[in-house]
Design a protein around this motif. Structure first.
Motif, PDB file in Angstrom:
ATOM      1  N   THR A 161       0.820  -1.119   0.149  1.00 45.85           N
ATOM      2  CA  THR A 161      -0.060  -0.047   0.010  1.00 45.85           C
ATOM      3  C   THR A 161       0.852   1.210  -0.036  1.00 45.85           C
ATOM      4  N   LYS A 189      -5.675  -9.035   7.187  1.00 43.74           N
ATOM      5  CA  LYS A 189      -6.986  -9.102   6.386  1.00 43.74           C
ATOM      6  C   LYS A 189      -6.996 -10.060   5.205  1.00 43.74           C
ATOM      7  N   ARG A 208      -5.714   5.721  -3.349  1.00 42.85           N
ATOM      8  CA  ARG A 208      -6.783   5.312  -2.681  1.00 42.85           C
ATOM      9  C   ARG A 208      -7.470   4.118  -3.205  1.00 42.85           C
ATOM     10  N   TYR A 209      -7.039   3.659  -4.371  1.00 39.82           N
ATOM     11  CA  TYR A 209      -7.523   2.492  -4.826  1.00 39.82           C
ATOM     12  C   TYR A 209      -6.607   1.920  -5.766  1.00 39.82           C
ATOM     13  N   ASP A 224     -10.688  -0.921  -2.801  1.00 35.30           N
ATOM     14  CA  ASP A 224     -10.457   0.260  -2.160  1.00 35.30           C
ATOM     15  C   ASP A 224      -9.495   0.059  -1.238  1.00 35.30           C
ATOM     16  N   THR A 225      -8.162   1.031  -1.146  1.00 30.14           N
ATOM     17  CA  THR A 225      -7.089   0.529  -0.527  1.00 30.14           C
ATOM     18  C   THR A 225      -7.407   0.620   1.237  1.00 30.14           C
ATOM     19  N   GLU A 226      -7.943   1.816   1.496  1.00 27.39           N
ATOM     20  CA  GLU A 226      -8.096   1.918   3.067  1.00 27.39           C
ATOM     21  C   GLU A 226      -8.966   0.795   3.650  1.00 27.39           C
ATOM     22  N   ARG A 227     -10.107   0.736   2.798  1.00 29.87           N
ATOM     23  CA  ARG A 227     -11.212  -0.295   3.550  1.00 29.87           C
ATOM     24  C   ARG A 227     -10.972  -1.676   3.116  1.00 29.87           C
ATOM     25  N   LYS A 229     -11.285  -3.541   0.304  1.00 34.75           N
ATOM     26  CA  LYS A 229     -12.596  -4.091  -0.111  1.00 34.75           C
ATOM     27  C   LYS A 229     -12.699  -3.784  -1.505  1.00 34.75           C
ATOM     28  N   VAL A 231     -14.440  -2.798  -4.662  1.00 39.42           N
ATOM     29  CA  VAL A 231     -15.487  -2.086  -4.759  1.00 39.42           C
ATOM     30  C   VAL A 231     -16.101  -2.025  -6.403  1.00 39.42           C
TER      31      VAL A 231
END
Length: 392
Positions: A161, A189, A208-209, A224-227, A229, A231
């Motif tokens: 990241t 995760k 951010r992605y 989505d990098t921070e979440r 997840k 998307v």
């Protein structure tokens, strides 16, 4: 009316010049005649990019690769010896090439089926992805020595990241994106995916992605990098598509995705994530590499032994270089000075050194069997996003 306008304009200019002389040290320019220089429009301040929290500031919003200029080495790596590290997938080794002599100077035993050699975010370690061995082998680029392996399941490829917080393992067979601590590689995760064969990625300008290619189902993911997840997900509009390497354009507006079955590159708007357009390049399009001046992109066409050159400003292919006698150019990187493109010859147990000014083959070096994601190291940049060397 026109004369009145001109008079008002001249008066306003005189007032501004007078104020400037009073407030900015007019004595420094006392030999210049008043009004002899054209007024300079105030520079437009570029809006700061609101990057991923913890990510180093974007140097130039118009050039993602601004930190990658020739020989602009970080203090962290400036004393590292220049080497080319070649993972030999079928030989379970890494060949180390001295680029000054084009000779293999060492062969390092590693785990089963090494796929890529990946620079860590902090630039201090090279991680060998032993996919079937379910391990990572660290190499110290200062000494060239391998360290103790780390247990990591199905590490086909590895990214980081942009804030350096997590490593992202492309667990291709497990059908997972696994976020791990960037230093200890402890699992943080696991993100299951519904596509097959996650393998390559690149990040947006703001970090951010990121866009991921899924080789075996011909799909793309937006994550989505921070979440941490998924998307977005889409199927590429070509039957039998096999997307490979992913790279963002210097201006951050488009992503390029090589497709070895469609024989070209998909051009994607990452923000909107709508259906991409297509650019034919050559049979077996595979690896994507940006020139040190951010003007061109080198595209390795593995199925025909060629390299296509794409010009960003002209938005078109401008050159094609053919390897003498053919070959299977795959993954690699550009030398620190930008003068040599290094590519593995996947099916020929060799590595190619190519002059980026002329396309001339400088050397063809025999290595182990199945050479794949080689890393040229060190390279310019402040930090690494992974793969064989994506630097910002």
């Amino acid at each position: 009316m026109q004369r009145t306008r001109i008079a008002h304009t001249l008066l306003a200019s005189a007032v501004l010049l007078s104020l400037a002389a009073c407030t900015s040290g007019a004595d420094h320019h006392k030999d210049e005649a008043l009004g002899s220089k054209a007024a300079v429009a105030p520079a437009q301040k570029q809006a700061a990019v609101q990057g991923l929290p913890g990510m180093p500031p974007v140097l130039d919003p118009k050039d993602v690769y601004a930190a990658d200029r020739p020989d602009k080495l970080s203090p962290v790596v400036k004393d590292f010896p220049s080497r080319v590290y070649v993972p030999n997938t079928n030989s379970n080794t890494v060949s180390v090439i001295d680029p000054a002599t084009y000779k293999v100077i060492e062969t390092i035993p590693v785990g089963t089926q090494p796929q890529h050699v990946v620079p860590s975010w902090d630039l201090k370690t090279l991680w060998v992805n032993n996919d079937r061995g379910n391990t990572l082998t660290p190499i110290d680029p200062r000494t060239g020595k391998a360290g103790r392996t780390v247990d990591v399941h199905d590490p086909y490829n590895l990214y980081f990241t942009p804030n350096g917080k997590y490593a992202i393992v492309m667990a291709s067979l497990d059908r997972e994106l696994v976020f791990r601590d960037a230093h200890t590689m402890k699992r943080v995760k696991t993100v299951p995916v519904s596509c097959y064969g996650v393998n390559h990625a690149d990040f947006s300008l703001d970090g951010r992605y990121f866009i991921v290619s899924c080789e075996f189902s011909g799909e793309l993911l937006k994550v989505d990098t921070e979440r941490m997840k998924v998307v977005g997900q889409q199927k590429l509009p070509f039957h039998g598509s096999m997307p490979q390497d992913v790279k963002i354009s210097p201006d951050g507006k488009r992503f390029y995705i090589a497709d070895m079955m469609a024989d070209g590159v998909w051009v994607l708007d990452g923000d909107s994530f709508t259906q991409p357009s297509f650019l034919p390049t050559g049979k077996g399009a595979h690896g994507l590499y940006i020139s040190r001046d951010s003007r061109e992109m080198y595209i390795s066409n593995r199925g025909e032994g060629s390299i296509s050159v794409f010009d960003f400003a002209q938005n078109k292919l401008t050159k094609k270089w053919h390897l003498p006698g053919g070959g299977s150019p795959d993954m690699g990187g550009v030398s620190a000075d930008g003068k040599v493109l290094w590519l593995s010859g996947r099916y020929n147990a060799e590595v190619y050194a190519i002059d980026t000014a002329s396309g001339r083959e400088l050397a063809r070096i025999k290595v182990g069997s199945g050479p794949h994601g080689l890393a040229v190291y060190p390279q310019p940049g402040r930090y690494s996003l992974g793969h064989t060397g994506i630097f910002r």
